[in-house]
Design an enzyme around this catalytic site. Sequence first.
Site, short mmCIF file in Angstrom:
data_model
loop_
_atom_site.label_atom_id
_atom_site.label_comp_id
_atom_site.label_asym_id
_atom_site.label_seq_id
_atom_site.Cartn_x
_atom_site.Cartn_y
_atom_site.Cartn_z
N HIS A 324 0.86 -1.18 0.00
CA HIS A 324 0.00 0.00 0.00
C HIS A 324 0.90 1.23 0.00
O HIS A 324 1.86 1.30 0.76
CB HIS A 324 -0.91 0.02 1.22
CG HIS A 324 -2.07 0.95 1.09
ND1 HIS A 324 -1.93 2.32 1.09
CD2 HIS A 324 -3.40 0.71 0.94
CE1 HIS A 324 -3.11 2.89 0.95
NE2 HIS A 324 -4.02 1.95 0.85
N ASP A 372 -7.42 -5.77 1.78
CA ASP A 372 -8.12 -6.59 0.79
C ASP A 372 -7.89 -8.08 1.04
O ASP A 372 -8.82 -8.89 1.00
CB ASP A 372 -7.66 -6.24 -0.63
CG ASP A 372 -7.92 -4.80 -0.99
OD1 ASP A 372 -9.00 -4.30 -0.62
OD2 ASP A 372 -7.06 -4.16 -1.63
#
Length: 433
Positions: A324, A372
């Site tokens: 990320h 996720d």
Amino acid sequence: MIRTADTQSASFLSARQVCAALDIQPATLYSYVSRGLIRSEETKSTRRERRYAAEDVARLIAKKQNRRDPDVTAAKAARESLKWGVPVMESTLTLIQDGRVYYRGRDAVELARENSFEDVAMVLWSDPSPLSQGRENKTDVFALGRTWAVIPTPWSEISGHMTIIDRMIDTLTGIEQRMGEVPMEIEGARLIWSLTLTAGTPYLDAMPLLTWVMQDQIAPEEPIAELLARMWSLEDARLIDAALILCADHELNASAFAVRVAASTDADLPHALIAGLATLSGGKHGGATAHTRALITHIESPEQARGLVTAVLNRGERVPGFGHHLYPHGDPRGRALLQMIRDAYRDSDVIAVVDAICAAMLDLTGLHPNIDLALSALELAADLPESSALALFALGRSAGWIAHAMEQYAEGTLIRPRAAYVGKMPSPPASLR
């Protein structure tokens, strides 16, 4: 300037050339490739080597140089702000700092361990929050919201294929606007309850949702996580609460920005949330949960994980569910939720596979799992219905969207950026030629 060997096309570089040009290690190159920053392809060499797009390498070099240049123009800085750049608007909601997430100054991970989703929604919607004032206000708000919630259309009455996001949009489209008639918090609670009923409706085989409502089997004060757990035949609702809370907000992400743009035009709250849902559905946002689910289910045993991950990386593809931009040392939301899932499902084959994937990715790329992957791990380990990971993401994030909309309504200004025109310039008038 990047130089290529005479035997290689000028549009591609070897791994050694890329590492030298960017001053990085091979593991970092793997990471860049997996994140889609550098494209690669196999060479015709018998050694099965790969070559890398020189254009992408040049772009990364330019970015590094721009970061070192103190004279970057304001216009260029504004353009870069749209791609994980400098902040472009003020907000009192969420802070991302030093690898942690805070909702109005409270650590989101700690909130997920100790509170309900409704508690945290009220933290985002109220300042000061009800956590410091007792919980009666929260109970009243969500009880009233439940009373006025909209019952979604039964799946049996819908023709054609509809995703869970489609269903949520359909529910919001049919909601009669009540803004101005009731406090914004109650309107927000009504929308969240309506989305909750939508998320659970397809999976009520034994007792249709309408029967539950008509027979008062859903009490106004029943916590949202407990209702979802009941709908999905899950014994412990704590993981549902944690997932919803960790998804509740994430600063000015793509869907939150879409909600704020809609709210800035004075679009009502249901339509502002529809903008968020449409944006969340994309594969680079909440829709990524489908890719992480496919990754986990494709691996039959932990022993296969490293081989599959290596094969994906060697093809120059990105492994979903890892890395990320805002968390170079790992997404705290994904880390926290995965640990909670491990604690709840210690003997799960799914968790064994997930841990093997994580170990391979850390070793090969240095990347850590994100939210996720954790949501998909929860869906599979708890044997929740397919797409429930995305449903949890959307439902949790709706609390943050409502908070962003409230903040934007209070701001009262239209969000209208300008575009830097880079196309063909108009020809001068004939009289000036």
